[in-house]
Design an enzyme around this catalytic site. Structure first.
Site, PDB file in Angstrom:
ATOM      1  N   THR A 186      74.241  44.472 102.106  1.00  0.00           N
ATOM      2  CA  THR A 186      74.381  45.515 101.117  1.00  0.00           C
ATOM      3  C   THR A 186      73.041  45.846 100.776  1.00  0.00           C
ATOM      4  OG1 THR A 186      73.584  43.466  99.726  1.00  0.00           O
ATOM      5  CG2 THR A 186      75.906  43.539  99.686  1.00  0.00           C
ATOM      6  N   GLU A 333      80.565  44.400  97.207  1.00  0.00           N
ATOM      7  CA  GLU A 333      81.160  43.506  97.248  1.00  0.00           C
ATOM      8  C   GLU A 333      82.944  42.983  96.868  1.00  0.00           C
ATOM      9  OE1 GLU A 333      76.860  42.099  96.553  1.00  0.00           O
ATOM     10  OE2 GLU A 333      78.383  43.540  96.498  1.00  0.00           O
ATOM     11  N   LYS A 443      65.575  45.705  76.569  1.00  0.00           N
ATOM     12  CA  LYS A 443      65.270  45.408  74.915  1.00  0.00           C
ATOM     13  C   LYS A 443      63.808  45.820  74.453  1.00  0.00           C
ATOM     14  CE  LYS A 443      66.532  40.808  72.534  1.00  0.00           C
ATOM     15  NZ  LYS A 443      66.501  39.734  73.079  1.00  0.00           N
ATOM     16  N   TRP A 448      69.032  46.541  72.465  1.00  0.00           N
ATOM     17  CA  TRP A 448      69.437  46.796  73.452  1.00  0.00           C
ATOM     18  C   TRP A 448      69.161  47.692  73.844  1.00  0.00           C
ATOM     19  CZ3 TRP A 448      68.672  43.183  77.263  1.00  0.00           C
ATOM     20  CH2 TRP A 448      68.664  41.739  77.096  1.00  0.00           C
TER      21      TRP A 448
END
Length: 547
Positions: A186, A333, A443, A448
């Site tokens: 990755t 993944e 935030k 959010w």
């Protein structure tokens, strides 16, 4: 309850799901179909099969046995396609090396994967020279050579010469379908690269499921036997999204571009009549801006966009050129494809706004994928298109862990579901919309703010070429969004921070985004930091820009 297994006749063939089984159909139905490598090589599927058999002999002569790892450093090529099949068919493990990593990272991945044989393109010999003395397990080197030249010292041979010296048939064995077939690393923005791995069974099931999802598309976002395929996601990255396996199973013409150079790619699309590709937004954006691209007919081209969000602005620009562009979603993944943004209602194709709105969604799960959005207690979020939670998944092809890293593996699979670290919501029609990465959500003012949503809105400004939004510390509000903007060349010095803020405020006034989402800070840059596979690297942006 007593389960009753099926009775197996002693002479019956149980047909393990091995990668070699994907070759049966194309060799039966399309043996003369073409496989093309840039302007260098053109041969058939029948030749592909013969070369895979010769590769089996060549690697065996180098001492490769079941369980060994064979690593490849190459651009997208016919050779790489052969390795996608031949190496795992021996029972060995194919390690696809990310050639865009630093030499130290490449060294780490080769040593961590315990590679014993390395196939390396001549272009990467300078990188090999830097790390060769520290390679712990590599015993044999094979040269991949497009230009010709002397064999470097200590190499076992040149790939084509080794194959030419081998018979046309190799008896590839049957073995457990759960045998590891591939490993790659990755490209996360924190810590050392992590190795993910996939079995033969997983790769075959991913191939069948995604192939069926593409074939089931009623009008838009489909893939069929008449298509001509060219990857624009590197073959070292998640098996080029698994599409070379799908294209081979389908027996379609395949075109491999080598190193990604915009004009060369466009010339191949034009010359070979390419109809199906996949890439990150950066590649499509680059091709649309390349001057040569203005004269290329792209109206037959279908493109899956993944790796980063497909913005409304880029989708509209692609549609204006006649490109059937749509989103695919997954991660290293997950092998990777989990969802595709295909349209079920053909009437939406005639509605410009609705058409774009579906294409930029993250998409609906492909067959066999169980996908949820959950709260912190793993409870399901309502499928109302608004209630956001973490995206967690199950599918037959998800990596079962990180190589030699049990602690990170348990964290990945906490609660028996693979945690994507993405935040999103699902609407009543089953479309997922990822709104942010957990680590990138902002935030501010107690609310959010989605960086992806804000990027999409800013990207709709006619002067904006590319945009990234990151959160920066703020004493009063906790965090505030910082917009990093790359302008189109023709708009240089014509767009101000106030213009961008006014543009976003219109959407805030309409209720599309919180008022806290209007960025007080806008910086204009010449380019945005990216990872080795072209994704926005927000960690690097924070380190460079946030003081």
């Amino acid at each position: 309850m007593s389960m009753q297994p099926i009775q197996v006749t002693p002479s019956a063939y149980t047909y393990p799901l091995l990668i070699k089984q994907l070759l049966h159909t194309p060799l039966a139905t399309a043996p003369q179909q073409e496989i093309v490598y840039g302007d260098k090589v053109r041969h058939t599927y029948r030749a592909l099969a013969l070369r895979i058999n010769r590769q089996g002999h060549a690697l065996s002569r180098l001492g490769v046995q079941g369980g060994d790892t064979v690593a490849v450093m190459d651009w997208d090529s016919h050779r790489y396609l052969e390795c996608f099949f031949g190496v795992p068919m021996l029972g060995a493990v194919l390690q696809t090396v990310n050639v865009r990593l630093s030499p130290d990272q490449i060294l780490y991945t080769l040593n961590h994967a315990q590679a014993s044989v390395l196939l390396v393109n001549r272009e990467f010999l300078p990188v090999l020279a830097q790390i060769r003395g520290e390679l712990a397990t590599v015993k044999r080197f094979v040269l991949l050579d497009d230009e010709g030249g002397d064999l470097p010292e200590g190499f076992a041979g040149e790939y084509e010469a080794l194959l030419a010296d081998c018979p046309d048939h190799y008896d590839f064995p049957d073995f457990d379908e759960n045998t590891r077939a591939t490993t790659f690393y990755t490209t996360g923005t924190t810590g050392l690269p992590k190795g993910v791995y996939f079995s033969h069974r997983q790769l075959v099931l991913h191939t069948l499921a995604v192939c069926s999802a593409l074939a089931l598309a009623p009008q838009q976002g489909g893939f069929h036997r008449d298509d001509i395929y060219m990857p624009l996601t590197p073959m070292f990255h998640v098996h080029a999204w698994g599409m070379p396996y799908i294209a081979t199973l389908a027996g379609v013409k395949q075109v491999y571009p080598g190193r990604y150079q915009p004009e060369a790619i466009l010339k191949l699309i034009e010359k070979e009549q390419v109809t199906f590709s996949h890439c990150v937004p950066t590649i499509l954006h680059m091709l649309l801006l390349t001057p040569y691209g203005k004269q290329v007919d792209l109206s037959r081209w279908k493109v899956i966009i993944g790796g980063s969000a497909l913005t409304t602005g880029l989708a509209k620009a692609a549609l204006e050129r006649g490109i059937d562009v749509f989103t695919g979603y997954g991660m290293s993944e997950t092998c990777p494809i989990l969802t595709l943004a295909q349209m079920e209602d053909p009437a939406l194709l005639a509605d410009a706004d609705a058409n774009v709105a579906v294409r930029v969604k993250t998409g609906r799960p492909v067959p066999l994928v169980a996908l949820r959005t959950v709260d912190a207690q793993m409870g399901d979020c309502p499928r109302d298109g608004k209630s956001a939670g973490e995206v967690v998944v199950r599918a037959p092809w998800l990596t079962q862990g990180y190589l030699y890293n049990p602690e990170a593996s348990e964290h990945l699979w906490d609660g028996g579901w693979l945690h994507t670290q993405d935040i999103g919501h699902i609407d009543p029609q089953g479309y997922l919309q990822v709104t942010d990465r957990i680590k990138d959500v902002i935030k501010t003012g107690g609310e959010w703010v989605s960086s992806l949503e804000l990027e999409d809105l800013i990207g709709r400004h006619p002067g904006v070429s590319e945009v990234a939004v990151i959160g920066v510390p703020d004493e009063k509000w906790g965090e505030r969004p910082l917009a990093l903007v790359v302008l189109k060349p023709e708009f240089a010095d014509q767009v101000s921070a106030a213009d961008i803020q006014a543009h976003v405020k219109v959407f805030a006034d309409q209720g599309h985004i919180s008022k806290y989402g209007v960025p007080e800070n806008v910086r204009f840059l010449e380019s945005l930091a990216r990872t080795s596979v072209g994704k926005l690297n927000k960690r690097a942006m924070r380190e460079q820009l946030v003081k």
